[in-house]
Design an enzyme around this catalytic site. Structure first.
Site, PDB file in Angstrom:
ATOM      1  N   ASP A 122       0.809  -1.215   0.000  1.00  0.00           N
ATOM      2  CA  ASP A 122       0.000   0.000   0.000  1.00  0.00           C
ATOM      3  C   ASP A 122       0.844   1.268   0.000  1.00  0.00           C
ATOM      4  OD1 ASP A 122      -2.530  -1.337   0.150  1.00  0.00           O
ATOM      5  OD2 ASP A 122      -2.067  -1.803   2.232  1.00  0.00           O
ATOM      6  N   ASP A 145       4.167  13.063   0.068  1.00  0.00           N
ATOM      7  CA  ASP A 145       5.583  12.686   0.007  1.00  0.00           C
ATOM      8  C   ASP A 145       6.414  13.411   1.058  1.00  0.00           C
ATOM      9  OD1 ASP A 145       5.143  15.071  -1.382  1.00  0.00           O
ATOM     10  OD2 ASP A 145       6.789  14.742  -2.771  1.00  0.00           O
ATOM     11  N   ASP A 192      15.128  21.424  -3.827  1.00  0.00           N
ATOM     12  CA  ASP A 192      14.207  20.713  -4.703  1.00  0.00           C
ATOM     13  C   ASP A 192      14.771  20.753  -6.130  1.00  0.00           C
ATOM     14  OD1 ASP A 192      12.005  19.922  -6.250  1.00  0.00           O
ATOM     15  OD2 ASP A 192      10.739  21.611  -5.654  1.00  0.00           O
ATOM     16  N   HIS A 231      -2.739  21.907 -16.090  1.00  0.00           N
ATOM     17  CA  HIS A 231      -1.999  21.703 -14.841  1.00  0.00           C
ATOM     18  C   HIS A 231      -0.710  22.512 -14.886  1.00  0.00           C
ATOM     19  CE1 HIS A 231      -0.166  19.800 -11.377  1.00  0.00           C
ATOM     20  NE2 HIS A 231       0.883  19.463 -12.108  1.00  0.00           N
ATOM     21  N   GLY A 269       3.927  22.544  -8.972  1.00  0.00           N
ATOM     22  CA  GLY A 269       4.239  23.325  -7.776  1.00  0.00           C
ATOM     23  C   GLY A 269       5.731  23.440  -7.539  1.00  0.00           C
ATOM     24  N   HIS A 270       6.526  22.993  -8.519  1.00  0.00           N
ATOM     25  CA  HIS A 270       7.978  22.971  -8.358  1.00  0.00           C
ATOM     26  C   HIS A 270       8.668  23.955  -9.301  1.00  0.00           C
ATOM     27  CE1 HIS A 270       7.898  19.244  -5.904  1.00  0.00           C
ATOM     28  NE2 HIS A 270       6.833  18.983  -6.626  1.00  0.00           N
ATOM     29  N   HIS A 285      15.013  15.628  -3.497  1.00  0.00           N
ATOM     30  CA  HIS A 285      13.722  15.457  -4.165  1.00  0.00           C
ATOM     31  C   HIS A 285      13.897  15.334  -5.680  1.00  0.00           C
ATOM     32  CE1 HIS A 285       9.614  15.603  -5.294  1.00  0.00           C
ATOM     33  NE2 HIS A 285       9.142  16.199  -4.215  1.00  0.00           N
TER      34      HIS A 285
END
Length: 556
Positions: A52, A79, A196, A366, A369-370, A392
């Protein structure tokens, strides 16, 4: 250069989130104390049958609980927070958790589902706040991302200053990150920037969320029938805009998926979402309403098999059916590793007559967000760190980030890569890779933590690919005599007409092999091994199959 003590050291260890996307968790150690930054989970890949969730291995931290000063969370995406309930269960004691209001509220909702809230002590913070946690001084800074209340953090220690971007981009809901403020931080000195890097492959800058709002408004306005929009449940900015558009266009909203329902409830409680209760209808009622009066918000934008959109795509949803005339929007991009499941969902939606819109054919449905490549370079120039380290991101992203950091003034030798479990030591302004600690991935099956290992996965893969053959034997308990011929059952193997002769031959071979043995010398373990050996050998020779052979010996 930051003013760290030449005799002090700080160690930084990635427990996840390097060389991969997901399960972000970074451990920081100084003066014998430990601080955990983020506590994320990861989607299982197709080979993780029955798994899962994947979470970091916290065993090194768990062995030093008495020196643990707290958990700091940058934002409320899975995450970065998905492993929190499992981490708390493993800790088994109260843990101080620091984060913004929305982040903590999302964690609290998650822990109520897992019944782990008794182990958490929440400490809300806001942008600009500074907290002292043992030898760590942590300051929070507001950044743009696809969820409100996202932060970067500056961690100051006696050995130096560490800047962690979290997930970020420069554009925010109200404008842009304050570049002057970032420049001032850089002027004070940053020893290591942990950045990031997941969109370093994308040139330019990441567009603002307003781009998506315009596109979704046009799609909903022009759609001839029902509109089904799938997005991350935690993308509250997107959810808020969809609700606003639906209200403006005279449509009611049905919410399909527990994650979205929870996010909307939390967002409403904290004032991030301001939608009247009259806007919402039950999903069962939505199926009966005129199509042009409905927008359905659904989970499943990543093709997750149990999510609402995936169930609709295969006709398995309890209340909703996709039909001709529906417009389905996937307002997200696939997380690396989920491309196949997303494509399969899109195919299934088309088969049911829907008009499907996703980022490959409508890019502005879309925005990430990065930060993209240009923004990542901007941050390096503003902070001008001594070292820059990519987090990341998968390995190719780390390589590209290294090149970018060098292009923007960081010395080539000062862009090392972290490996999961490998400690980086900063002392006297110099950072070097050090020893390793226990780390890796823990597989979660239901509520079981770590009960799944490679052997279990191999067995599951074996079952999925080759099926199972059960050979049943009845043996006298007192004499060891085989009481009746073996019985054989096959499940999940090739077509019966192909394997029936091989199964019959295997059954006869097992009987002959057991009859040749002295009953007085037989025990259950020996019989099981002999049955497995003979049955598998015959099946391989006569059919070419290698099923999982399970001998069942009943003593009577």
């Amino acid at each position: 250069m930051a003013k760290g003590s030449r005799n002090s050291s700080v160690w930084i260890t990635a427990l996840g989130g390097v060389g991969e996307v997901g399960k972000n968790a970074t451990l920081i150690e100084c003066d014998g104390y430990l601080l955990l930054l983020d506590c994320g989970s990861q989607f299982p890949s197709p080979e993780h049958l029955g798994v899962d969730l994947i979470i970091p291995d916290f065993s090194y931290l768990l062995s030093r609980q008495d020196k643990f000063v707290g958990l700091v969370l940058t934002h409320a995406h899975e995450d970065h927070i998905g492993a929190v309930p499992f981490f708390l269960r493993q800790m088994g004691t109260r843990v101080d958790i620091h984060g913004t209001n929305l982040t903590l509220a999302m964690v609290a909702a998650k822990m109520r589902r897992h019944r782990e809230d008794q182990f958490a002590r929440f400490h809300p913070v806001g942008p600009g706040d500074t907290i002292e946690l043992g030898p760590f001084r942590v300051t929070f800074f507001s950044v743009g991302h696809s969820i409100p209340d996202a932060t970067a953090v500056l961690v100051e220690t006696s050995a130096g200053r560490l800047f962690f971007t979290g997930d970020f981009k420069f554009s925010t809901e109200t404008g842009e990150i304050d570049r002057t403020f970032l420049s001032r931080i850089g002027d004070r000195g940053v020893d290591i920037l942990f950045s990031d890097c997941v969109r370093v492959e994308n040139p330019g800058r990441t567009p603002p969320e307003s781009t998506v709002v315009e596109t979704l408004d046009r799609i909903i306005r022009e759609a001839p029938g029902r509109v089904i929009i799938a997005s991350f449940a935690s993308n509250l900015s997107r959810v808020r805009h969809v609700l606003s558009i639906a209200q403006r266009r005279g449509r009611k909203v049905a919410v399909a998926g527990r994650g979205l329902q929870t996010s909307i409830e939390v967002g409403t409680d904290l004032g991030y979402i301001d939608a009247p209760a009259s806007l919402f209808v039950d999903v069962a009622d939505a199926e009966r309403m005129p199509a042009r009066e409905i927008v359905v918000l659904a989970t499943g934008a990543q093709g997750e098999p149990a999510a609402a959109l995936s169930r609709m795509a295969v006709g398995d949803h309890r209340d909703l059916r996709v039909r001709e005339g529906d417009t389905v929007v996937l307002s997200s991009s696939p997380v690396p590793g989920n491309e196949e499941s997303v494509s399969r969902t899109i195919d299934n939606l088309f088969r049911r007559g829907a008009d499907v819109i996703w980022s490959a054919i409508e890019p502005t449905v879309h925005v990430s967000g990065h930060a993209a490549r240009e923004e990542l370079g901007d941050l390096v120039r503003l902070l001008h760190p001594s070292y820059a380290i990519p987090l990341h991101g998968e390995y190719r992203m780390q390589v590209l980030y290294r090149r970018l950091a060098i292009e923007n003034g960081v010395a080539p030798k000062n862009v090392p890569f972290l490996e999961i479990g490998r400690r980086l030591r900063l002392k006297g302004g110099k950072a070097e890779l050090d020893d390793s600690v226990p780390a890796g991935s823990i597989l979660v099956d239901g509520l079981e933590i770590g009960g799944i290992d490679e052997a279990v996965l191999r067995d599951r893969k074996h079952l999925a690919e080759d099926g199972i053959v059960i050979v049943s034997i009845a043996m006298a308990r007192d004499t060891g005599e085989i009481l009746r011929p073996p019985e054989i059952i096959a499940r999940g193997v090739a077509a019966e007409s192909r394997v029936a002769p091989a199964l019959e031959a295997a059954c006869q071979a097992v009987e002959r092999a057991l009859r040749r043995l002295d009953p007085a010398e037989l025990d259950v373990s020996f019989v099981q091994n002999r049955v497995h050996e003979v049955a598998l050998s015959v099946l391989r020779q006569q059919s070419g199959l290698r099923p999982l052979v399970l001998p069942v010996v009943a003593e009577v």
